[in-house]
Write an enzyme that holds these catalytic residues in place. Structure first.
Site, PDB file in Angstrom:
ATOM      1  N   HIS A 117      -6.424   9.268  -0.387  1.00 52.76           N
ATOM      2  CA  HIS A 117      -5.002   9.351  -0.748  1.00 52.76           C
ATOM      3  C   HIS A 117      -4.603  10.767  -1.198  1.00 52.76           C
ATOM      4  CE1 HIS A 117      -1.481   8.394  -3.430  1.00 52.76           C
ATOM      5  NE2 HIS A 117      -1.221   7.572  -2.432  1.00 52.76           N
ATOM      6  N   ASN A 146       3.711  -3.324  -2.240  1.00 58.34           N
ATOM      7  CA  ASN A 146       2.293  -3.400  -2.619  1.00 58.34           C
ATOM      8  C   ASN A 146       2.066  -4.422  -3.735  1.00 58.34           C
ATOM      9  OD1 ASN A 146       1.596  -1.202  -0.868  1.00 58.34           O
ATOM     10  ND2 ASN A 146       2.448   0.184  -2.399  1.00 58.34           N
ATOM     11  N   ASP A 172     -11.604   4.761  -6.103  1.00 57.02           N
ATOM     12  CA  ASP A 172     -10.194   4.434  -6.342  1.00 57.02           C
ATOM     13  C   ASP A 172      -9.924   3.039  -5.756  1.00 57.02           C
ATOM     14  OD1 ASP A 172      -7.462   4.236  -6.496  1.00 57.02           O
ATOM     15  OD2 ASP A 172      -7.031   6.193  -5.629  1.00 57.02           O
ATOM     16  N   SER A 212      -5.421   3.001   2.118  1.00 57.40           N
ATOM     17  CA  SER A 212      -4.030   2.584   1.956  1.00 57.40           C
ATOM     18  C   SER A 212      -3.254   2.469   3.259  1.00 57.40           C
ATOM     19  CB  SER A 212      -3.313   3.517   0.981  1.00 57.40           C
ATOM     20  OG  SER A 212      -3.459   4.853   1.371  1.00 57.40           O
ATOM     21  N   HIS A 230      -5.668  -0.275  -3.873  1.00 56.60           N
ATOM     22  CA  HIS A 230      -5.158  -1.408  -3.083  1.00 56.60           C
ATOM     23  C   HIS A 230      -6.082  -2.620  -3.132  1.00 56.60           C
ATOM     24  CE1 HIS A 230      -1.719   0.665  -1.339  1.00 56.60           C
ATOM     25  NE2 HIS A 230      -2.489   1.735  -1.390  1.00 56.60           N
ATOM     26  N   GLU A 280     -12.158   5.544  -1.650  1.00 53.82           N
ATOM     27  CA  GLU A 280     -11.320   4.401  -2.025  1.00 53.82           C
ATOM     28  C   GLU A 280     -12.023   3.125  -1.604  1.00 53.82           C
ATOM     29  OE1 GLU A 280      -7.399   4.899  -0.351  1.00 53.82           O
ATOM     30  OE2 GLU A 280      -7.424   7.022  -0.836  1.00 53.82           O
ATOM     31  N   LYS A 301       0.546  -1.572  -8.148  1.00 60.17           N
ATOM     32  CA  LYS A 301       0.477  -2.300  -6.880  1.00 60.17           C
ATOM     33  C   LYS A 301       0.169  -3.770  -7.176  1.00 60.17           C
ATOM     34  CE  LYS A 301      -0.060   1.950  -4.443  1.00 60.17           C
ATOM     35  NZ  LYS A 301      -0.930   3.078  -4.148  1.00 60.17           N
TER      36      LYS A 301
HETATM   37  C1  LIG Z   1      -0.756   4.435  -4.569  1.00 62.04           C
HETATM   38  C2  LIG Z   1      -2.050   5.133  -4.708  1.00 62.04           C
HETATM   39  C3  LIG Z   1      -2.272   6.026  -5.767  1.00 62.04           C
HETATM   40  C4  LIG Z   1      -1.174   6.438  -6.711  1.00 62.04           C
HETATM   41  O1  LIG Z   1      -0.874   5.435  -7.626  1.00 62.04           O
HETATM   42  P1  LIG Z   1       0.593   5.394  -8.280  1.00 62.04           P
HETATM   43  O2  LIG Z   1       0.436   4.537  -9.462  1.00 62.04           O
HETATM   44  O3  LIG Z   1       1.496   4.844  -7.241  1.00 62.04           O
HETATM   45  O4  LIG Z   1       0.938   6.814  -8.640  1.00 62.04           O
HETATM   46  C5  LIG Z   1      -3.524   6.566  -5.901  1.00 62.04           C
HETATM   47  N1  LIG Z   1      -4.513   6.287  -5.038  1.00 62.04           N
HETATM   48  C6  LIG Z   1      -4.325   5.464  -3.985  1.00 62.04           C
HETATM   49  C7  LIG Z   1      -5.458   5.177  -3.064  1.00 62.04           C
HETATM   50  C8  LIG Z   1      -3.091   4.859  -3.791  1.00 62.04           C
HETATM   51  O5  LIG Z   1      -2.907   4.066  -2.747  1.00 62.04           O
END
Ligand SMILES: *Cc1c(COP(=O)(O)O)cnc(C)c1O
Length: 386
Positions: A130, A44, A206, A181, A209, A177, A240
Site C-alpha cells: 500500500h 471496506n 499490515d 488491497s 483488509h 500485507e 475498514k
Molecule cells: C487502507 C490501508 C491503509 C491506510 O489505512 P487508513 O486508516 O485508511 O489510513 C494502510 N495499509 C493498507 C494495506 C490499507 O489498505
C-alpha cells in the site's frame, strides 16, 4: 510556470481524472448520491459495523464523558482512558505486550517505518504494498528493496543480500500485507515467516483488509493460520472491517516505547477523538465475539454465492477484482453498473499498474442474497473487454 489547468488537462487526457462523490445518506449497503439510491459494492466496511448500534452507543458514552475533542496530542494531555482501553484491547487480542493507536492507518505506516528504520537499515517490501507503506519506507531514508508480488524466491535472494551487507547495528524489516488491497489475494505468510526467522530479521504485517474478515476471532491472516506470535510488528487500520477509524501497531513493549518516543505522526498530531477510540474498542470486542463470527459467516456466504453466480473461483477475501485492462474500459464498466444503480469503483494507475485497470468490488455481511444476485446479473451482462 505551469498553471494548475495545464496539469489538470494532462490528467484528463490520460483518463486519470478523479473527483469526489457527494454521499448524502447511508443506509447499510445502500447510499444516496445526487438524490439517487445505489447498492454499494465499494465500501471496506466488510461486516457492516460502521452503522452498528454497539459502536454508536460506545461513541456516545465517550462523548458524554470526555467531550468531542481530545484537546492535545497524546504526549501532552490527550492520552485519554478510551485510547488506553483501545490499546489494551488490541494488545490482548494480538497477544503482544503492548499496542499503540494512531489517527489513521496511513499515519501508522509512516510513523512506524520512519521511527524504526533509518539510513543504516534495510526495508524489504512486496511490490504491491500500500502507498502508506511505500511513503513510510521512502521517508525513513532506509535502503529499500522490493520483491515481485508474493515472490518467495526473490524475497530470499534479497534477504541474503541484505544480511550480507547490513551494519552490525542495522535493522532489516520485511514489510508485507496479509490481504492485498487491490487484488484481494493473500500473502504466503507461513513461508514468509519461515524465511524471516531463518535470516533473523523482523516482519511488519499490515492486516488492513484482513481485520474482521479472516481468522477464527476475525483478527486477520496471522490469526487464521495460528501464526500471531511469530509476527514482530502487527499493523492494521480500524477504518475498514472495524467500521470506525484509526490505525494500530501492536508489538513487544520496547518497540511501542520507541514509537511513543520517535514516531512523528504520533507525537506531532492531536490525539484521535475519544468517540473514535471507544467505537473502535467496541468494534474489536464485537469482531472477536460469537456475533462477529456470525457476521463473518454471512460475508463468506455472500462471497461464495457471488463466485457461483459468476462462475469464478471463491475469493480469498472480501475484495473481488474484475480486470478491465484500459482505463477507458474500466470507467465504461463502472458507468454501466452505475446506470444500473450499483456503485463499483474503477481503479486506475497509479493505484494499480498501467494497463491493469479494474473494477474492485467489495462485499459485506450487510448485503442481502438478493443484492448479490443483482450484482452478479449486472456483471454477467457487461460486454467482455479482456
Ligand atoms: C487502507 C490501508 C491503509 C491506510 O489505512 P487508513 O486508516 O485508511 O489510513 C494502510 N495499509 C493498507 C494495506 C490499507 O489498505
Amino acid at each position: 510556470m505551469r498553471t494548475p489547468d495545464e496539469e489538470l488537462d494532462t490528467i484528463r487526457q490520460a483518463g486519470l481524472w478523479r473527483e469526489l462523490r457527494h454521499v448524502q445518506a447511508v443506509h447499510g449497503p445502500r447510499v444516496t448520491l445526487d438524490g439517487r439510491e445505489f447498492l454499494n459494492f465499494s465500501s471496506n466496511d466488510y461486516l457492516g459495523l460502521a452503522q452498528h448500534p454497539a459502536l454508536a452507543e460506545a461513541a456516545r458514552l465517550a462523548i458524554d464523558k470526555f467531550g468531542t475533542g481530545s484537546t492535545a496530542s497524546r504526549l501532552i494531555c490527550g492520552s485519554l482512558a478510551p485510547h488506553h482501553d483501545l490499546e489494551d484491547c488490541i494488545a490482548s487480542l494480538k497477544h503482544t505486550e503492548a499496542a499503540l493507536a494512531f489517527a489513521t492507518g496511513y499515519a501508522t505506516a509512516v510513523g512506524t517505518l520512519t521511527a524504526l528504520a533509518g539510513k543504516n537499515d534495510i526495508l524489504i517490501l512486496d511490490k504491491l504494498c500500500h502507498a502508506s507503506l511505500v511513503d513510510g519506507a521512502r521517508l525513513s531514508g532506509a535502503t529499500i528493496r522490493v520483491f515481485p508480488h508474493n515472490n518467495l524466491h526473490r524475497l530470499e535472494q534479497l534477504l541474503q543480500g541484505a544480511t550480507a551487507k547490513i551494519a552490525p547495528t542495522g535493522r532489516i524489516i520485511v514489510v508485507t500485507e496479509s490481504v492485498f488491497s487491490m487484488d484481494g489475494d493473500l500473502a504466503p505468510l507461513a513461508e514468509i515467516i519461515a524465511l524471516k526467522e531463518h535470516f533473523g530479521v523482523l516482519l511488519l504485517l499490515d492486516e488492513a483488509h484482513a481485520l474482521g474478515v479472516l481468522g477464527p476471532r476475525g483478527l486477520g491472516l496471522a490469526d487464521h493460520l495460528g501464526l500471531q506470535n511469530r509476527v514482530d510488528l502487527h499493523m492494521g487500520t480500524l477504518g475498514k472491517g472495524a467500521g470506525s477509524s484509526g490505525g494500530y501497531l501492536a508489538a513487544c513493549r520496547p518497540f511501542i516505547d520507541l514509537l511513543i518516543n520517535k514516531a512523528r505522526s504520533f507525537i506531532y498530531s492531536t490525539a484521535p477523538v475519544p468517540a473514535q477510540a471507544a467505537a473502535a474498542t467496541a468494534a474489536l470486542q464485537l469482531i472477536s465475539s460469537d456475533q462477529g463470527h456470525t457476521l463473518r459467516e454471512r460475508l463468506r456466504t455472500n462471497l461464495a454465492d457471488l463466485a457461483t453466480l459468476l462462475g469464478s473461483a471463491k475469493p480469498a477475501s472480501a475484495i473481488v477484482p474484475i480486470p478491465c485492462g484500459t482505463n477507458e474500459s474500466a470507467l465504461q464498466a463502472a458507468e454501466t453498473l452505475r446506470q444500473a444503480g450499483l456503485l463499483v469503483p474503477a481503479i486506475r494507475f497509479p493505484t494499480v499498474p498501467r494497463g491493469q485497470a479494474r473494477l474492485r468490488l467489495t462485499l459485506s455481511a450487510a448485503h442481502e442474497p438478493q443484492d448479490v444476485a443483482t450484482l452478479a446479473a449486472a456483471l454477467n451482462s457487461l460486454p467482455r473487454s479482456t
